[in-house]
Design an enzyme around this catalytic site. Structure first.
Site, PDB file in Angstrom:
ATOM      1  N   GLY A 185      -2.178 -20.548 -10.219  1.00 18.71           N
ATOM      2  CA  GLY A 185      -2.605 -21.853  -9.720  1.00 18.71           C
ATOM      3  C   GLY A 185      -3.672 -22.472 -10.606  1.00 18.71           C
ATOM      4  N   TYR A 186      -3.252 -22.988 -11.738  1.00 18.72           N
ATOM      5  CA  TYR A 186      -4.203 -23.607 -12.670  1.00 18.72           C
ATOM      6  C   TYR A 186      -4.026 -25.132 -12.677  1.00 18.72           C
ATOM      7  CZ  TYR A 186      -6.228 -19.529 -15.107  1.00 18.72           C
ATOM      8  OH  TYR A 186      -6.942 -18.404 -15.439  1.00 18.72           O
ATOM      9  N   SER A 187      -2.858 -25.582 -13.198  1.00 13.78           N
ATOM     10  CA  SER A 187      -2.657 -27.020 -13.416  1.00 13.78           C
ATOM     11  C   SER A 187      -2.644 -27.793 -12.106  1.00 13.78           C
ATOM     12  CB  SER A 187      -1.320 -27.259 -14.127  1.00 13.78           C
ATOM     13  OG  SER A 187      -1.357 -26.725 -15.414  1.00 13.78           O
TER      14      SER A 187
ATOM     15  N   SER B 277       5.041 -22.007 -11.704  1.00 13.51           N
ATOM     16  CA  SER B 277       6.266 -21.225 -11.930  1.00 13.51           C
ATOM     17  C   SER B 277       6.345 -20.116 -10.894  1.00 13.51           C
ATOM     18  CB  SER B 277       6.255 -20.584 -13.316  1.00 13.51           C
ATOM     19  OG  SER B 277       6.170 -21.580 -14.295  1.00 13.51           O
TER      20      SER B 277
ATOM     21  N   GLU C 137      -3.337 -10.557 -24.405  1.00 12.45           N
ATOM     22  CA  GLU C 137      -1.921 -10.348 -24.737  1.00 12.45           C
ATOM     23  C   GLU C 137      -1.367 -11.446 -25.639  1.00 12.45           C
ATOM     24  OE1 GLU C 137       1.590  -8.165 -24.637  1.00 12.45           O
ATOM     25  OE2 GLU C 137      -0.358  -7.649 -23.819  1.00 12.45           O
TER      26      GLU C 137
ATOM     27  N   ASN D 159       0.699 -27.924 -27.742  1.00  8.53           N
ATOM     28  CA  ASN D 159       0.514 -27.720 -29.180  1.00  8.53           C
ATOM     29  C   ASN D 159      -0.584 -28.623 -29.749  1.00  8.53           C
ATOM     30  OD1 ASN D 159       2.512 -25.879 -28.830  1.00  8.53           O
ATOM     31  ND2 ASN D 159       3.812 -26.625 -30.500  1.00  8.53           N
ATOM     32  N   GLU D 160      -0.814 -29.756 -29.104  1.00  7.87           N
ATOM     33  CA  GLU D 160      -1.909 -30.623 -29.547  1.00  7.87           C
ATOM     34  C   GLU D 160      -3.264 -29.959 -29.255  1.00  7.87           C
ATOM     35  OE1 GLU D 160       0.833 -31.680 -27.945  1.00  7.87           O
ATOM     36  OE2 GLU D 160       1.655 -32.691 -29.712  1.00  7.87           O
TER      37      GLU D 160
END
Lengths: 393, 376
Positions: free
Chosen positions: A127-129, A161, A244, A379-380
């Site tokens: 539960g991050y975003s 997810s 990891e 990637n930014e």
């Protein structure tokens, strides 16, 4: 300088290979290789096989039930498992939350969670975003207010997810709205069965629904489920992100998928097209360079050096290569990839496929893999990290 | 698995890096350029003194028995300084061919002389229409008495002007671009009928056209097997490609460091231009290109001495493709980010860019090696 593996490492590879040959269920491997939809049962079936072998947590110390493999052993295992078509094991408990519990959790939390993460009795999600907090994660708004011995949690997480499969969620929540944004965050473990939690699947453009919205509506969470100190959650979250990184470039999986791309291209006679052939050759060379960069990082980690931000290079190139493989596979099939046959990707569907058997997942996979350059720090953001940490800009 | 240098390799690396740093500043290079041969005779003597000129040769010929990694270390350092001397032509290519295929007599006549810094070689292979096809040899060698008569014209022979001897490829059988029928000859520069037209190349190095008009050589001039030199030429050229890849890495890393330094100090709109995100991300892309290229440089150097021909060629071609692309990106962006000053002759960046561009078009460009890479 020596590119080869030691005798012990080669023996280990043989051991892994023999294990996979004996224990990896053929139906699971086929599903993975054919990009069919895998279920929670599929994932947990493989989880339990690895658990029984003692290999479910390669990086965990032995005292917590891990395999305590060296970095090179982990790399060898990753390579072999990818080639054999082993399903992915959910990383949220084993790779992300577990090590945080180990490092910052109290004894009670360790005793409760670690054995269950290993056995698969507790599957975690992350539960991050939040809808308003993507790359700027520390701006998160989900709040946890003290309420006696508990927290009362309100807010919304997104892109979760496996939320529908998970038993628990580890969450970053705001416990001090007045503090500077990184300083008012705490790290909570929340039972997904708690009243007030609601999960809504998000259908992505490929037709799948591996991600979800997770709503928290006056969810009561015991303070005992907080990891470490209140308002120190950002430190734990950063520790988690540093874990990891040996497989961050996804080299093993990309090698398997490149081989599949070539098989499909041959079947479609696209190996006869000079233009197409050159694109595949170029992609393979990029993957060779990535593999070599990955080995260099592993060797340097193994020698005790900290790869630090350089792992971001592997994330950027690795995700671009994963995407490019699916892009070229779509190209190899052309119009034959266009029929939308999601049901053909499900287990046990016995209908007649339009086109060749390998066609149905190709376009959805191309669409789905656009995620790789967005998740795990876009990637930014990886560019920003490299500019700051490696180049000193 | 270990990517660290051995103790000897580390010492070699330190030695050549220090040498280049101390003796090959941009201002010094300008002076070397003005010398009659277009490079520094004194530096050549220093290379000999440090054992660099015999590095890859067997000990019995005055060498140190170095392999791909040792050559990589030297070439990378030479790249950092944009060194002008004929190391590639003499040691890697000319000397490399003698070491690979020479008779005992040829080896003991030539290799110790090279190692001592007394003899320079050049590989006279390319012709006007051969481009990168190593089998395209029109120069002929006709049997004449006990020996041969050579006729033909070789072009862009690297450092041909400085060479005391040429290794010349010529056709003893077949025609066009037949892979069989090619033979190598060791030809004295002073031999009757040899004309050398020496000229500078766009990167400041030297090359020459070598014309052979009824050049008579004895049977002992044949280097390696008669009619079957093609595999030898491929092998030596692959070594040269691996060496060029290492030189390119020295250049790419130097350009990246130079550009990073520049964007941290160059101010526009009141701030260092390196504070702009568009510049930062460009530099990160240059870094990623350099890292990927470096990985392939090492892979090529580690594979070059291997016996599996297919694996060797695969690694070398992959490296040349990666480094060709990365080099072009880094070179072009380095000039771009320097702005106007990057365009000038007085500033070093343009010279690095020119050498990178030359390397891209030497011994197979990106397309050539992409073609040679076995995709299916």
């Amino acid at each position: 300088m020596e590119l080869s593996y030691t005798k012990e490492e080669q023996e280990f590879r043989q051991e892994v290979r023999a294990f996979l040959k004996e224990k990896l269920p053929a139906d699971l491997a086929r599903k993975v290789k054919e990009s069919k939809i895998t279920t929670r049962d599929d994932m947990m079936r493989w989880h339990r096989i690895l658990y029984e072998k003692g290999w479910i947590a390669p990086a965990w110390p032995k005292q917590y039930g891990g395999a305590e493999w060296s970095i090179i052993q982990r790399h060898i295992y990753d390579e072999e498992a990818a080639e054999a078509g082993a399903p992915a094991v959910a990383p949220f408990g084993l790779v992300m939350c577990g090590p945080v519990v180990m490092k910052f959790g109290n004894q009670k939390q360790k005793d409760f969670f670690l054995p269950k993460i290993l056995s698969g009795d507790i599957v975690f999600c992350q539960g991050y975003s939040e809808p308003g907090s993507g790359s700027d994660l520390a701006s998160l708004k989900t709040k946890a207010e003290r309420d006696g011995d508990n927290y009362r949690v309100n807010g919304q997480k997104t892109w979760t997810s496996m939320a529908r499969w998970a038993d628990w969620i580890f969450c970053l929540v705001r416990t001090d709205p007045a503090a500077k944004k990184q300083e008012g965050i705490s790290f909570l473990l929340i039972d997904m069965k708690t009243p007030g939690i609601r999960v809504r699947p998000i259908v992505t453009m490929d037709g799948g629904a591996e991600i979800n919205e997770t709503f928290f509506d006056d969810v009561i969470v015991p303070q005992a489920n907080r990891i470490g100190e209140e308002n120190k959650g950002w430190t734990y979250a950063k520790y988690l992100l540093g874990n990891e990184r040996t497989s961050i470039g996804q080299v093993g999986g990309s090698k398997r998928e490149l081989k599949k791309l070539k098989d499909i291209a041959k079947a479609e006679h696209m190996d006869q097209s000079r233009r197409f052939r050159d694109k595949v050759a170029l992609l393979e060379i990029e993957l060779m360079a990535l593999e070599q960069s990955n080995l260099r990082m592993i060797a340097s980690l193994s020698g005790g050096k900290d790869p630090g931000a350089e792992a971001s290079i592997l994330k950027i190139r690795g995700s671009e290569i994963q995407q490019r493989i699916t892009e070229l596979t779509f190209e190899a099939l052309g119009p034959v990839a266009l029929p939308f046959q999601r049901e053909a990707m499900e287990e046990g569907w016995n209908g007649e496929i339009v086109g060749p058997d390998y066609a149905p997942p190709v376009a959805p996979k191309y669409f789905n893999m656009r995620k790789t350059s967005i998740y795990g720090g876009s990637n930014e953001i990886q560019h920003n990290i490299l500019a700051k940490a490696v180049l000193g800009l | 698995m270990d990517f660290d240098y051995s103790e000897e390799q580390r010492l070699l690396d330190e030695t050549v890096r220090r040498l280049v740093k101390d003796e090959y500043e941009f201002a010094a290079r300008k002076k070397y350029l003005a010398e009659p041969q277009g490079f520094s005779a004194a530096m050549w003597a220093k290379y000999a003194e440090l054992g660099l000129l015999g590095l890859p040769f067997a000990e019995e010929y005055g060498g140190f028995g170095g392999g791909g990694i040792e050559t990589m270390i030297v070439m990378e350092a030479l790249g950092r300084g944009l060194a002008l001397e004929p190391y590639l032509a003499t040691v890697v290519l000319g000397g490399g061919l003698i070491a690979l295929a020479g008779s005992d007599g040829q080896k003991s006549d030539i290799l110790p002389e090279i190692a001592a810094g007394k003899m320079m070689l050049a590989f006279a292979q390319g012709e006007r229409h051969s481009r990168f096809d190593l089998a395209h040899v029109e120069t002929t060698a006709k049997a004449q008495g006990a020996g041969f008569a050579l006729n033909g014209r070789k072009t862009v022979v690297l450092h041909g002007g400085a060479a005391h001897k040429f290794v010349v490829s010529a056709r003893t059988a077949g025609s066009g671009n037949d892979k069989s029928g090619i033979t190598l000859f060791v030809v004295d520069r002073d031999a009757k009928g040899v004309t050398v037209r020496d000229y500078p190349t766009v990167d400041g190095l030297r090359a020459a056209d070598v014309t052979l008009a009824d050049v008579a050589v004895g049977a002992d001039a044949v280097l390696g097997p008669r009619d079957n030199a093609y595999p030898l030429i491929v092998r030596a050229t692959d070594r040269a490609v691996a060496a060029l890849c290492a030189e390119a890495i020295g250049i790419i890393e130097t350009l990246n460091a130079m550009t990073l330094d520049y964007v941290k100090t160059r101010k526009q709109f009141g701030v260092a231009i390196g504070s702009f995100q568009v510049i930062q991300h460009r530099l990160v892309d240059m870094l990623i290109n350099a890292e990927q290229a470096k990985s392939m440089e090492i892979l090529a150097a580690m594979s070059i001495d291997g016996n599996d021909q297919r694996e060797r060629e695969r690694a070398v071609s992959a490296a040349k493709v990666q480094i060709g692309q990365s080099g072009r990106f880094v070179g072009q962006q380095a000039i771009q980010l320097h702005g106007g000053i990057g365009m000038t002759d007085e500033y070093a960046a343009g010279h690095y860019f020119k050498r990178l561009s030359s390397i891209e078009h030497t011994f197979g460009d990106t397309d050539y090696h992409l073609d040679r890479f076995p995709a299916f």
